[in-house]
Design an enzyme around this catalytic site. Sequence first.
Site, mmCIF file in Angstrom:
data_model
loop_
_atom_site.group_PDB
_atom_site.id
_atom_site.type_symbol
_atom_site.label_atom_id
_atom_site.label_comp_id
_atom_site.label_asym_id
_atom_site.label_seq_id
_atom_site.Cartn_x
_atom_site.Cartn_y
_atom_site.Cartn_z
ATOM 1 N N ARG A 1 13.143 -29.923 33.023
ATOM 2 C CA ARG A 1 12.678 -29.390 34.325
ATOM 3 C C ARG A 1 12.481 -30.599 35.227
ATOM 4 O O ARG A 1 11.660 -31.469 34.938
ATOM 5 C CB ARG A 1 11.371 -28.619 34.144
ATOM 6 C CG ARG A 1 10.680 -28.346 35.466
ATOM 7 C CD ARG A 1 9.577 -27.322 35.358
ATOM 8 N NE ARG A 1 10.133 -25.998 35.172
ATOM 9 C CZ ARG A 1 9.445 -24.870 35.307
ATOM 10 N NH1 ARG A 1 8.162 -24.903 35.615
ATOM 11 N NH2 ARG A 1 10.020 -23.703 35.130
ATOM 12 N N HIS B 1 17.406 -22.234 39.010
ATOM 13 C CA HIS B 1 16.571 -21.851 37.860
ATOM 14 C C HIS B 1 17.374 -20.856 37.013
ATOM 15 O O HIS B 1 17.054 -19.668 36.953
ATOM 16 C CB HIS B 1 15.252 -21.246 38.353
ATOM 17 C CG HIS B 1 14.167 -21.216 37.329
ATOM 18 N ND1 HIS B 1 14.332 -21.662 36.029
ATOM 19 C CD2 HIS B 1 12.864 -20.789 37.408
ATOM 20 C CE1 HIS B 1 13.210 -21.502 35.367
ATOM 21 N NE2 HIS B 1 12.303 -20.985 36.173
ATOM 22 N N GLN C 1 15.730 -18.512 34.283
ATOM 23 C CA GLN C 1 14.987 -17.415 34.899
ATOM 24 C C GLN C 1 15.939 -16.264 35.250
ATOM 25 O O GLN C 1 15.676 -15.104 34.934
ATOM 26 C CB GLN C 1 14.290 -17.930 36.168
ATOM 27 C CG GLN C 1 13.527 -16.883 36.919
ATOM 28 C CD GLN C 1 12.315 -16.388 36.140
ATOM 29 O OE1 GLN C 1 11.474 -17.169 35.736
ATOM 30 N NE2 GLN C 1 12.222 -15.093 35.913
ATOM 31 N N ASP D 1 9.433 -14.628 45.252
ATOM 32 C CA ASP D 1 9.005 -15.881 44.611
ATOM 33 C C ASP D 1 7.964 -16.499 45.543
ATOM 34 O O ASP D 1 7.834 -16.079 46.706
ATOM 35 C CB ASP D 1 10.243 -16.799 44.457
ATOM 36 C CG ASP D 1 9.936 -18.151 43.815
ATOM 37 O OD1 ASP D 1 8.860 -18.312 43.190
ATOM 38 O OD2 ASP D 1 10.795 -19.068 43.929
ATOM 39 N N CYS E 1 9.337 -14.100 39.580
ATOM 40 C CA CYS E 1 9.524 -15.049 38.477
ATOM 41 C C CYS E 1 8.201 -15.588 37.953
ATOM 42 O O CYS E 1 8.128 -16.053 36.817
ATOM 43 C CB CYS E 1 10.412 -16.196 38.932
ATOM 44 S SG CYS E 1 9.756 -17.045 40.386
ATOM 45 N N ARG F 1 11.965 -14.077 29.254
ATOM 46 C CA ARG F 1 12.340 -15.495 29.213
ATOM 47 C C ARG F 1 12.562 -15.923 27.760
ATOM 48 O O ARG F 1 13.492 -16.663 27.443
ATOM 49 C CB ARG F 1 11.244 -16.363 29.852
ATOM 50 C CG ARG F 1 11.038 -16.149 31.352
ATOM 51 C CD ARG F 1 12.217 -16.644 32.156
ATOM 52 N NE ARG F 1 12.498 -18.044 31.898
ATOM 53 C CZ ARG F 1 11.863 -19.073 32.456
ATOM 54 N NH1 ARG F 1 10.933 -18.850 33.364
ATOM 55 N NH2 ARG F 1 12.177 -20.319 32.150
HETATM 56 N N1 CP Z 1 8.965 -18.705 36.013
HETATM 57 C C1 CP Z 1 8.728 -19.927 35.510
HETATM 58 O O1 CP Z 1 9.636 -20.740 35.313
HETATM 59 O O2 CP Z 1 7.430 -20.182 35.172
HETATM 60 P P1 CP Z 1 6.841 -21.595 34.769
HETATM 61 O O3 CP Z 1 6.900 -22.470 35.976
HETATM 62 O O4 CP Z 1 5.432 -21.317 34.330
HETATM 63 O O5 CP Z 1 7.672 -22.170 33.652
HETATM 64 N N1 NVA Z 2 10.412 -21.642 43.288
HETATM 65 C C1 NVA Z 2 9.360 -21.910 42.333
HETATM 66 C C2 NVA Z 2 9.671 -21.285 41.016
HETATM 67 C C3 NVA Z 2 8.631 -21.485 39.946
HETATM 68 C C4 NVA Z 2 9.061 -20.921 38.645
HETATM 69 C C5 NVA Z 2 9.198 -23.411 42.198
HETATM 70 O O1 NVA Z 2 10.211 -24.124 42.185
HETATM 71 O O2 NVA Z 2 8.063 -23.879 42.116
#
Ligand code: CP
Ligand code: NVA
Length: 305
Positions: free
Chosen positions: A102, A129, A132, A224, A264, A292
């Site tokens: 990430r 993502h 997701q 989101d 999400c 997930r």
């Molecule tokens: N939706 C999602 O990716 O959640 P987290 O940021 O908690 O991993």
């Molecule tokens: N768009 C959000 C998604 C979190 C899962 C972010 O990038 O923080």
Amino acid sequence: MKHFLDLASLSSDELQELIDIALRLKAEWRDGGNAPCLQGKTLGMIFQKPSLRTRVSFEMAMKHLGGDAIMLGPGEIGLGVRESVPDVARVLSSYVHGIMARVFDHRDVVELAEFSRVPVINGLSDDYHPCQALADILTIRESCGRLRGLKLAFVGDGNNVAASVALACAHFGVDFSIATPEGYEMKAPIREQAYTIAARNGVNLEMHTRPQAAVADADVIYTDTWVSMGQEAEAGERAAEFGAFQVNADLLRHANPAAIVLHCLPAHRGDEITDDIMDGARSRIFEQAENRLHAQKAILLRILA
Ligand code: CP
Ligand code: NVA
């Protein structure tokens, strides 16, 4: 499929196969547990940003499949700071069987893949993502019983999640419409990727600036956060720009009366979505979060087994 970095570089057939595997693994797990197909395999998990779902679902997915996972948090390896991205990729991939990362800059996960000897999975970047979106497709398929011919409306920021959901819809035959405030549209190159795949699969893509127009007759409403990780300094400005883009009972009146709602997570209740919708009968948000786990098992099995 060597890596899982973004949905634009995978074929619709490859993604369909992942959904089929996820459905099988979910049924197997509910039936008493998964076979230990990843015994002896370890996933290295690099996180430059916080996470609940991605971190825990990947770790549990590895354990359920008989394997192991190592968490490398933001303060630990200093990706690109303490050590260059290629050097981290070279070293880490000599210890583990797969890497999940990430990151902020999408180019970092691409570079990890380029220099890694083992498969790399994008667990969210500033651009995409994909894990997701795969779980989202699984959720829609289970909830609506089909995919082709449905319409999904995304309301809010045309960011990483919107981008991957648009690409997933294009692959799976789901019409996609999005409403964003001006200046928060999906990035042009990602829009182009989505249009190319959509044209191949006969999918309709629409861009709007009025949420009511985007959600007309939609079967799935998706939102989101207005403030993604790394954008905290823009929170005040964004709250003003996104005020009219809340998913609430009024907005849902414009959709198909049977429409389901996805998010999400993490959610900012009272901002992009109201409590009554999050906790109401149309919400599939917590099923989506559980999925997930099942969707990622499919990715892990497909690239590590
Ligand atoms: N939706 C999602 O990716 O959640 P987290 O940021 O908690 O991993
Ligand atoms: N768009 C959000 C998604 C979190 C899962 C972010 O990038 O923080």
